[in-house]
Write a protein that holds these residues in place. Structure first.
Motif, PDB file in Angstrom:
ATOM      1  N   MET A   1      -5.330 -20.736  -1.273  1.00 38.23           N
ATOM      2  CA  MET A   1      -4.993 -19.609  -1.334  1.00 38.23           C
ATOM      3  C   MET A   1      -4.645 -18.808   0.010  1.00 38.23           C
ATOM      4  O   MET A   1      -5.567 -19.135   0.717  1.00 38.23           O
ATOM      5  N   GLU A   2      -3.823 -18.282   0.373  1.00 36.86           N
ATOM      6  CA  GLU A   2      -3.558 -17.591   1.729  1.00 36.86           C
ATOM      7  C   GLU A   2      -4.550 -16.530   2.017  1.00 36.86           C
ATOM      8  O   GLU A   2      -4.999 -15.825   1.024  1.00 36.86           O
ATOM      9  N   LYS A   3      -5.213 -16.540   3.206  1.00 40.38           N
ATOM     10  CA  LYS A   3      -6.367 -15.342   3.678  1.00 40.38           C
ATOM     11  C   LYS A   3      -5.382 -14.251   3.763  1.00 40.38           C
ATOM     12  O   LYS A   3      -4.651 -14.210   4.799  1.00 40.38           O
ATOM     13  N   THR A   4      -5.755 -13.232   3.052  1.00 42.68           N
ATOM     14  CA  THR A   4      -4.630 -11.953   3.259  1.00 42.68           C
ATOM     15  C   THR A   4      -5.613 -10.672   3.797  1.00 42.68           C
ATOM     16  O   THR A   4      -5.162  -9.801   3.946  1.00 42.68           O
ATOM     17  N   LEU A   5      -7.159 -11.014   3.838  1.00 42.76           N
ATOM     18  CA  LEU A   5      -7.841  -9.827   3.932  1.00 42.76           C
ATOM     19  C   LEU A   5      -9.011 -10.313   5.180  1.00 42.76           C
ATOM     20  O   LEU A   5      -9.692 -11.309   4.931  1.00 42.76           O
ATOM     21  N   ARG A   6      -9.077  -9.714   6.367  1.00 40.75           N
ATOM     22  CA  ARG A   6      -9.788 -10.040   7.562  1.00 40.75           C
ATOM     23  C   ARG A   6     -11.030  -9.109   7.514  1.00 40.75           C
ATOM     24  O   ARG A   6     -10.925  -7.951   7.526  1.00 40.75           O
ATOM     25  N   GLU A  28      -9.261 -14.964  -0.908  1.00 39.69           N
ATOM     26  CA  GLU A  28      -8.553 -14.156  -0.039  1.00 39.69           C
ATOM     27  C   GLU A  28      -8.926 -13.619   1.135  1.00 39.69           C
ATOM     28  O   GLU A  28      -8.327 -12.957   1.836  1.00 39.69           O
ATOM     29  N   GLU A  30     -10.745 -13.819   5.052  1.00 36.07           N
ATOM     30  CA  GLU A  30     -11.417 -14.467   6.230  1.00 36.07           C
ATOM     31  C   GLU A  30     -12.248 -13.710   7.262  1.00 36.07           C
ATOM     32  O   GLU A  30     -12.058 -12.485   7.238  1.00 36.07           O
ATOM     33  N   ASP A  63      -9.240  -6.018   8.826  1.00 34.38           N
ATOM     34  CA  ASP A  63      -8.874  -4.962   7.883  1.00 34.38           C
ATOM     35  C   ASP A  63     -10.059  -4.113   7.289  1.00 34.38           C
ATOM     36  O   ASP A  63     -10.145  -3.125   6.992  1.00 34.38           O
ATOM     37  N   LEU A 304      -6.455  -5.264  -2.767  1.00 31.40           N
ATOM     38  CA  LEU A 304      -5.079  -6.221  -2.982  1.00 31.40           C
ATOM     39  C   LEU A 304      -4.335  -5.630  -4.177  1.00 31.40           C
ATOM     40  O   LEU A 304      -3.112  -6.126  -4.319  1.00 31.40           O
ATOM     41  N   GLU A 305      -4.891  -5.242  -5.191  1.00 33.38           N
ATOM     42  CA  GLU A 305      -4.452  -4.890  -6.257  1.00 33.38           C
ATOM     43  C   GLU A 305      -4.174  -3.290  -6.746  1.00 33.38           C
ATOM     44  O   GLU A 305      -3.540  -3.136  -7.786  1.00 33.38           O
TER      45      GLU A 305
END
Length: 338
Positions: A1-6, A28, A30, A63, A304-305
């Motif tokens: 799954m792509e890392k979307t939250l730093r 999700e 990183e 983030d 994210l949701e």
């Protein structure tokens, strides 16, 4: 799954290990940096290590900032994070050094439009989530009383707390400010808001600064009561006393739910002797039923949701107000409305 939250973390003390492990298990996320004034504590994590917050924020542009440092640093840390454009903040409890500081932090985050969540994880422990489900299902009828007996067994003698969290010895407010706040929040989660408190607090170990034992009675609507009976000198039956930190009993008109020290829940219907198991004890990963992971997963899902957050700092102000009322009650020897 792509890392979307730093995500970046401030603090690499004892409890931070549970935060790091949980972030690493959320697909999700990183984990882009860990900062500690003792950088040698941050380096073993294997993630980029920094000696101060500003350096980490400028280098990583996270983030979300996860604050895992003592309360007296919280307000300034939140200010710096907001100034650097962090989009969300989680802050460990106890939240800020005072109610006034907590209110200021909430105001600053609100003005910036940044979610500020208190890392109050006990309500996310699996046994309390199951208790809440059972209450909602009407398993014990009308609730009369909830009792929790804190028995950590780590408070005896001159070496108390030194091996894990030595700053405990110097906290002028200890049992309630550091520990019982977990159950102020959890009792509210299970039973609704608290209307009044009565507290009898005492210090048993002369080497520490604050109280380490006591009783607190909580009043709720409809005559419901809860009792926190805390003593950090005594223990309870458990292979690991830090799994639940004690034992609980939730009583209603049609049944009683008991929580044992291994995390098991049992329901005994009113008038019967036999019980049925609501939750088996299992080898949970992480701390106390993996509640750190559960809270952090909850925040990621919210970000994210677009799901609502539990334990926003704005709502958590109520917990601090109740804490203050408990200390007033103990000092003045009378029930305090809140």
């Amino acid at each position: 799954m792509e890392k979307t939250l730093r995500v970046a973390c401030l603090g690499a003390g004892y409890f931070s290990q549970f935060h790091f492990d949980a972030w690493e298990r959320i697909e999700e996320v990183e984990l882009v940096g860990i900062a500690d004034r003792n950088i040698d504590k941050a380096r073993p994590s294997g993630h980029p290590a920094f000696i101060n917050l500003e350096q980490m924020l400028e280098a990583t542009s996270p983030d979300l900032l996860d604050i895992i440092v003592p309360p007296h640093t919280h307000l300034d840390t939140i200010r710096v994070a907001l100034d650097h454009g962090v989009k969300a903040i989680i802050c460990q409890k106890p939240f800020c050094a005072s109610l006034a500081e907590a209110r200021t932090a909430v105001s600053l985050a609100a003005k910036a439009g940044v979610p500020l969540i208190v890392h109050e994880n006990f309500r996310f422990q699996p046994w309390y989530r199951e208790m809440a489900r059972s209450l909602a299902a009407g398993d014990i009828g009308d609730v009369h009383q909830l009792t929790f007996r804190l028995r950590t067994g780590d408070g005896q003698g001159p070496e108390a707390y030194l091996s894990r969290q030595p700053y405990f010895q110097k906290m002028e407010r200890f049992l309630v400010h550091e520990t019982a706040v977990h159950w102020i929040d959890t009792f509210r989660f299970l039973l609704g808001d608290i209307r009044a408190v009565y507290a009898d607090l005492r210090k048993m170990n002369p080497v520490i600064a604050g109280e380490d034992a006591g009783y607190i009675i909580f009043d709720f609507d409809h005559g419901v009561r809860a009792i926190f009976d805390g003593n950090r000198h005594l223990d309870h039956a458990a292979e690991n006393t830090r799994t639940t930190l004690g034992e609980a009993i939730l009583e209603g008109t049609t049944g009683t739910i008991t929580l044992s020290g291994n995390g098991a829940l049992h329901l005994r219907p009113f008038g019967e002797n036999a019980t049925r198991t609501l939750q088996e004890p299992i080898a949970w990963r992480g701390f106390a039923g993996d509640c750190v992971f559960a809270l952090q997963r909850h925040v990621v899902d919210g970000l994210l949701e677009g799901r609502p957050f539990e334990n926003t700092a704005a709502d958590y102000l109520r917990v601090i107000e109740i804490e203050e009322a408990i200390y007033r009650s103990a000092s003045e020897g009378r029930k305090e409305g809140v």
